[in-house]
Design a protein around this motif. Structure first.
Motif, short mmCIF file in Angstrom:
data_model
loop_
_atom_site.label_atom_id
_atom_site.label_comp_id
_atom_site.label_asym_id
_atom_site.label_seq_id
_atom_site.Cartn_x
_atom_site.Cartn_y
_atom_site.Cartn_z
N PRO A 5 0.84 -1.20 0.00
CA PRO A 5 0.00 0.00 0.00
C PRO A 5 0.87 1.25 0.00
CG PRO A 5 0.05 -0.96 2.21
CD PRO A 5 0.89 -1.85 1.33
N LEU A 6 0.63 2.13 -0.95
CA LEU A 6 1.39 3.39 -1.04
C LEU A 6 0.41 4.53 -1.30
CD1 LEU A 6 4.33 2.21 -3.35
CD2 LEU A 6 4.46 2.62 -0.89
N MET A 7 0.86 5.74 -1.00
CA MET A 7 0.09 6.94 -1.34
C MET A 7 0.89 7.68 -2.41
SD MET A 7 -2.45 6.94 0.99
CE MET A 7 -3.06 8.60 0.79
N LEU A 8 0.30 7.88 -3.57
CA LEU A 8 1.06 8.49 -4.69
C LEU A 8 0.57 9.89 -5.02
CD1 LEU A 8 2.35 5.72 -5.13
CD2 LEU A 8 2.03 6.05 -7.58
N ASP A 9 1.54 10.75 -5.30
CA ASP A 9 1.26 12.10 -5.80
C ASP A 9 1.34 12.03 -7.33
OD1 ASP A 9 1.12 14.76 -6.39
OD2 ASP A 9 3.13 15.24 -5.66
N LEU A 10 0.24 12.21 -7.99
CA LEU A 10 0.21 12.08 -9.46
C LEU A 10 0.25 13.43 -10.18
CD1 LEU A 10 -2.48 9.25 -9.83
CD2 LEU A 10 -0.01 9.01 -9.99
N LYS A 13 1.56 14.13 -13.79
CA LYS A 13 1.86 12.85 -14.45
C LYS A 13 0.85 12.59 -15.56
CE LYS A 13 5.02 11.63 -11.37
NZ LYS A 13 6.44 11.71 -11.72
N LEU A 31 -9.52 10.33 -9.79
CA LEU A 31 -8.23 10.98 -10.07
C LEU A 31 -8.36 12.47 -10.40
CD1 LEU A 31 -6.61 8.14 -12.22
CD2 LEU A 31 -6.12 8.68 -9.83
N THR A 34 -6.24 15.08 -8.49
CA THR A 34 -4.80 14.80 -8.32
C THR A 34 -3.91 15.75 -9.12
OG1 THR A 34 -4.80 13.29 -10.20
CG2 THR A 34 -5.26 12.34 -8.02
N VAL A 110 -1.07 -2.48 -10.51
CA VAL A 110 -1.66 -1.51 -9.59
C VAL A 110 -3.12 -1.88 -9.30
CG1 VAL A 110 -2.36 0.90 -9.29
CG2 VAL A 110 -0.26 0.37 -10.53
#
Lengths: 207, 207
Positions: A5-10, A13, A31, A34, A110
């Motif tokens: 489990p991760l928290m992504l800054d998109l 992107k 999304l 984001t 993912v």
């Protein structure tokens, strides 16, 4: 498969969604906030996606998928209702690209977990496809347990932490404060306000 | 910054950890089961990381960081105790690379949320740095609430779902089963066993 489990800054992107139906819409909706560059590839879109396009929230390439659509993509989401088409997308993806295969999660690398937010607090629940219904149920239960008050509470916790960082308190004193405000009495906005006032006053006098 | 909770499969990916202390160890430990290629860059390692190296669980480049260390990396983790060194790593990172800056989360684009697992169930909690202590507390509370029984329960839910997929049940019938087994009585292994037996028997007779 072990998933982390991760928290992504998109932000900034390139995210490409293949498909223009309800599955695509669900992903796009999750999304929108984001600041990713969202492009949807599909000959047709459902009205909600057309609306997003009209509001310039997404780009739309009105066409069938071709491999050059995913060049330079950071995240690719396959969301057509055709499993073969989805597989072709997965096979065309640049190596090391993130891929979510909405209809067949294990084909990608993912998964999108069920989740809810209370301001800075995010709780995410994944069952790795064993039971999407259980994930939904847990999400519902926990979003009652951690109710709307948590949004303001998290802001309060953040503010106290920032104040303590600026203070000349010892490590031990800071820790005492940080532990103290975990008590549920601080879910009350009035109690938060009093704590902030007293802390600001105290810091001003000792610094 | 809006962070999206995702579950990532890191199998076969190049993950580079800069730093050889306790922060590096915590990250390495959380990634050991992922089948990622883990490389640690540091002149020195703490004994636990040396142990991982001796067991061939990680590669170790016994040196200070240089930009070629992160060529082709999928995920970079900065975990030295020197903020300037960490920043140099972030600036050397290939574009579109995932970066976790352990000491200064906002410098990267990946946060590691607090989380716990019960077999296929993962619950992740992030406060976006507002209160790591609250994340830890919620994690503790929820790991009691969703106790060890959930590991077997998730396997049971998965098995029922697979059986239903192979069956000739109608969409409605499948849904009825999938909802029925969300009841807490199915946390009991004996009740799970009986349900599986009866379902297998029923499917065998109607297929």
């Amino acid at each position: 498969m072990t998933l982390v489990p991760l928290m992504l800054d998109l932000k900034g992107k390139k995210v490409v969604v293949i498909g223009g139906g309800h599955v695509a819409k669900r992903r796009v909706d999750s999304l929108l906030d984001t600041e990713a560059f969202l492009t949807v590839i599909s000959p047709k879109l459902i009205p909600e996606l057309i609306h997003h396009h009209e509001k310039a929230r997404i780009d739309w390439k009105q066409k069938y998928f071709s491999p050059d659509d995913v060049e330079g993509a950071f995240l690719i989401i396959t969301a057509t209702n055709n499993r073969t088409a989805n597989r072709i997308v997965v096979e065309s993806a640049p190596s090391d690209c993130l891929i979510n295969a909405a209809d067949e999660a294990d084909a990608g690398n993912v998964h999108f977990p069920a989740h809810f937010e209370r301001g800075k607090l995010t709780v995410a629940i994944s069952t790795q496809g064993a039971s999407p219904l259980l994930a939904k149920k847990i999400k519902k239960d926990l979003s009652c347990q951690y109710d709307e008050r948590y949004e303001q509470y998290l802001d309060f916790l953040f503010e106290v932490r920032q104040l303590l960082k600026q203070s000349s308190f010892s490590h031990q004193e800071r820790n005492n404060y940080l532990h103290k405000i975990l008590s549920e009495v601080y879910l009350d906005p009035q109690t938060q306000k009093e704590m902030l006032h007293s802390l600001e006053h105290y810091i001003k006098n000792i610094n």
